[in-house]
Design a protein around this motif. Structure first.
Motif, PDB file in Angstrom:
ATOM      1  N   THR A 142       0.827  -1.220   0.000  1.00 52.87           N
ATOM      2  CA  THR A 142       0.000   0.000   0.000  1.00 52.87           C
ATOM      3  C   THR A 142       0.850   1.253   0.000  1.00 52.87           C
ATOM      4  OG1 THR A 142      -0.363  -0.633   2.272  1.00 52.87           O
ATOM      5  CG2 THR A 142      -2.291  -0.387   0.896  1.00 52.87           C
ATOM      6  N   VAL A 143       1.946   1.235   0.777  1.00 55.78           N
ATOM      7  CA  VAL A 143       2.793   2.428   0.797  1.00 55.78           C
ATOM      8  C   VAL A 143       3.360   2.669  -0.598  1.00 55.78           C
ATOM      9  CG1 VAL A 143       4.856   3.475   1.767  1.00 55.78           C
ATOM     10  CG2 VAL A 143       3.333   2.186   3.226  1.00 55.78           C
ATOM     11  N   ALA A 144       3.750   1.589  -1.284  1.00 53.16           N
ATOM     12  CA  ALA A 144       4.266   1.739  -2.645  1.00 53.16           C
ATOM     13  C   ALA A 144       3.193   2.318  -3.555  1.00 53.16           C
ATOM     14  CB  ALA A 144       4.742   0.396  -3.184  1.00 53.16           C
ATOM     15  N   LEU A 145       1.968   1.829  -3.418  1.00 49.95           N
ATOM     16  CA  LEU A 145       0.874   2.340  -4.252  1.00 49.95           C
ATOM     17  C   LEU A 145       0.662   3.819  -4.031  1.00 49.95           C
ATOM     18  CD1 LEU A 145      -2.047  -0.196  -4.190  1.00 49.95           C
ATOM     19  CD2 LEU A 145      -0.901   0.744  -6.157  1.00 49.95           C
ATOM     20  N   ARG A 146       0.662   4.223  -2.753  1.00 47.14           N
ATOM     21  CA  ARG A 146       0.463   5.630  -2.440  1.00 47.14           C
ATOM     22  C   ARG A 146       1.645   6.438  -2.999  1.00 47.14           C
ATOM     23  NH1 ARG A 146       0.147   9.983  -2.217  1.00 47.14           N
ATOM     24  NH2 ARG A 146      -0.287  11.548  -0.640  1.00 47.14           N
ATOM     25  N   ASN A 147       2.850   5.859  -2.880  1.00 51.86           N
ATOM     26  CA  ASN A 147       4.032   6.572  -3.354  1.00 51.86           C
ATOM     27  C   ASN A 147       3.995   6.801  -4.860  1.00 51.86           C
ATOM     28  OD1 ASN A 147       5.297   7.061  -0.985  1.00 51.86           O
ATOM     29  ND2 ASN A 147       6.591   5.251  -1.044  1.00 51.86           N
ATOM     30  N   ILE A 148       3.420   5.872  -5.602  1.00 51.95           N
ATOM     31  CA  ILE A 148       3.398   6.037  -7.057  1.00 51.95           C
ATOM     32  C   ILE A 148       2.708   7.338  -7.427  1.00 51.95           C
ATOM     33  CG2 ILE A 148       2.446   5.130  -9.202  1.00 51.95           C
ATOM     34  CD1 ILE A 148       2.943   2.363  -8.119  1.00 51.95           C
ATOM     35  N   THR A 149       1.509   7.563  -6.882  1.00 46.30           N
ATOM     36  CA  THR A 149       0.801   8.805  -7.208  1.00 46.30           C
ATOM     37  C   THR A 149       1.554  10.012  -6.662  1.00 46.30           C
ATOM     38  OG1 THR A 149      -0.569   8.213  -5.350  1.00 46.30           O
ATOM     39  CG2 THR A 149      -1.543   8.008  -7.519  1.00 46.30           C
ATOM     40  N   ARG A 162       4.448  10.782  -8.868  1.00 44.92           N
ATOM     41  CA  ARG A 162       4.064  11.345 -10.161  1.00 44.92           C
ATOM     42  C   ARG A 162       3.785  12.833 -10.023  1.00 44.92           C
ATOM     43  NH1 ARG A 162       0.107   7.019 -13.038  1.00 44.92           N
ATOM     44  NH2 ARG A 162       0.118   8.464 -14.765  1.00 44.92           N
ATOM     45  N   VAL A 163       3.093  13.193  -8.946  1.00 47.06           N
ATOM     46  CA  VAL A 163       2.816  14.612  -8.705  1.00 47.06           C
ATOM     47  C   VAL A 163       4.128  15.363  -8.503  1.00 47.06           C
ATOM     48  CG1 VAL A 163       1.800  16.215  -7.063  1.00 47.06           C
ATOM     49  CG2 VAL A 163       0.533  14.183  -7.752  1.00 47.06           C
TER      50      VAL A 163
END
Lengths: 227, 292
Positions: free
Chosen positions: B138-145, B148-149
């Motif tokens: 989940t942390v990786a998923l959150r980090n992706i967005t 990107r920002v």
């Protein structure tokens, strides 16, 4: 797997199953499994993957290292979105070198799953996860010599590109023909040869580009926060 | 009755994976075609007429496999013609077509799986495997967005600082690397701050509690049990060889007995489940039961 208490037994199983039992099953004559060949190989790879993941979970990664693993994973997924740069292998190898072999395996395997949310999942996802995970794992195991000699690191990049392609060709063969024959495997390898060379060369290229700057940054974090 | 995608992810994924796995288990054209049709129509139902590229790839595969398989496979007795002194046989052509259909069907089921199982739902399933892994995930998923920002911000800053020439390849490449390098430094420091913040709030210091997003309702249990029962009804005859069709050297069809129809019928019902749930206005539970 998590239920096995003995550390040594768990560790042995974790390595014996993927490296001895799986190839042995793949090489069994086709008659013993008949039409279930593709299915069995898919399940075997999935099991190997789960074994690895479950085995690593027990080890203490520590909160910081865990967060850094997810940071590196996210970075390699984001990197895959940039126009020219495809850094998954390079980032996996580098995180394995500085953060340890568990981190390397996790970064490789998780990058494969997460980037496939964008690129598209398929029956090949477990194979990709295993291939990239193993590239990270072995980089972590060999971290001492790889850190010492840049030439060895490039050699590792070259080798891992070829190995990645060879492992995925096993998938192609099994799924295309429902069985594993050396003839079909050779055919698959030869058609994929340009890609294999591309993978291997681009791995070396990105390692050459990234090894110094990213290595320095990871090393700095390691020293600064005492990981 | 809820729609299929809002059911409990465990039940949904069991249905989809069983439908895909049984397809892998057999080489019987009738079952494979049913599987392909169901997977395809559910995909079309969800996505409309779009994704032409995917259809082209997935449906082109059977044709490609049919044509290519005889080039490697020399089995079979009905020779159609010779190519480089190698026999091109009808049996190998058929076998190639069948494996092609199988792969296309599996591709559609997996595509449905990845459409339905969003990352949040996969996280819910991952949790059972290992909480620590799920956290990294989940942390990786959150980090992706987040990255990107942040990458966009860095790019804009670099552009404002005049470090890009428009449409210049070398500049683009160097700029891309510079942005990535800046992003990396920022990301690592940010990660350490996150980790420290987690430790400060007591992560890993006590017993772990968890939050569940999905509940098991009666409908979910029914879907799960139905999927399992239908798969068992289909797999047991398959295991006893009810669908065993010989392809080489000559095609020998299976015995069309009770076992054959039970396996194919049960699988058809299994593969139709998502469609039935999707068309709940037309089909009620009652008609589903009577169909079985």
């Amino acid at each position: 797997m998590l239920l096995i208490r003995s550390e040594r037994l768990r560790r042995t199983l974790q390595f014996v199953l993927p490296f001895a039992v799986m190839p042995a099953v793949l090489l069994l004559p086709k008659e013993t499994m008949g039409q279930y060949y593709a299915f069995i190989s898919f399940v075997m790879v999935l099991c190997a993957l789960l074994l690895f993941l479950a085995g690593f979970d027990r080890r203490e990664l520590g909160t910081r290292r865990m967060i850094l693993v997810s940071v590196m994973t996210a970075l390699s997924v984001v990197g895959r979105l940039l126009p020219v740069i495809k850094p998954i292998t390079a980032l996996t190898v580098l995180s394995a070198l500085y953060l340890g072999k568990e981190a390397g395996f996790l970064v490789g395997a998780l990058s494969a799953v997460l980037s496939n949310f964008i690129m598209g999942h398929g029956p090949w996802t477990p194979f990709q996860m295993l291939a990239w995970g193993l590239i990270g794992l072995f980089a972590g195991i060999l971290s001492k010599p790889l850190l010492r000699s840049r030439l060895l690191l490039y050699g590792y990049g070259l080798l891992s590109g070829a190995a990645y392609s060879l492992l995925l060709d096993v998938w192609t063969t099994v799924w295309t023909y429902g069985e594993f024959t050396l003839d079909a495997y050779a055919a698959a390898i030869s058609t994929a040869l340009p890609y294999t060379i591309l993978y291997a060369v681009s791995n070396v290229l990105f390692l050459a580009l990234f090894a110094k700057p990213i290595g320095d940054k990871l090393h700095r974090i390691e020293v600064k926060y005492g990981l | 009755m809820r729609s299929f995608e809002t059911m409990n992810p465990a039940a949904v994924s069991v249905q989809l994976l069983l439908a895909a796995c049984i397809t892998l288990f057999c080489l019987e054209p009738s079952l494979l075609l049913i599987s392909l049709l169901c997977g395809l129509s559910y995909f079309v139902l969800r996505n409309g007429g779009g994704s032409r590229g995917f259809h082209l790839a997935a449906l082109g595969i059977p044709a490609l496999f049919a044509v290519l398989n005889p080039l490697w496979n020399q089995h079979g007795v009905t020779v159609l013609f010779f190519l480089n002194d190698r026999a091109y046989t009808l049996e190998a052509l058929c076998y190639g077509a069948v494996t092609g259909v199988r792969l296309a069907a599996v591709l559609y089921w997996f595509r449905n799986f990845s459409d339905l199982m969003t990352s949040e739902k996969l996280f819910y399933l991952f949790r059972f495997l290992s909480p620590k892994l799920a956290l990294i995930f989940t942390v990786a998923l959150r980090n992706i967005t987040l990255f990107r920002v942040q990458m966009h911000k860095i790019q804009e800053t670099q552009r404002a600082a005049g470090l890009y020439r428009e449409g210049h390849l070398i500049d683009d490449l160097r700029g891309g690397l510079r942005v990535f390098s800046i992003l990396l430094t920022w990301a690592l420091e940010n990660g350490i701050i996150t980790a420290s913040s987690m430790s400060a709030r007591g992560y890993g210091s006590g017993r772990r509690t968890s939050c569940t997003f999905y509940r098991w309702t009666r409908g979910d249990v029914i879907l799960l049990l139905l999927s399992l029962a239908l798969s068992a009804a289909s797999l047991v005859p398959i295991a006893y060889g009810a669908l065993k069709r010989e392809y080489y050297p000559v095609s020998v069809p299976p015995h069309y007995g009770a076992g054959y129809f039970l396996a194919v019928g049960a699988y058809t019902a299994l593969a139709l489940l998502p469609l039935i749930y999707a068309g709940k206005e037309a089909l009620t539970w009652h008609s589903l039961r009577s169909e079985i």
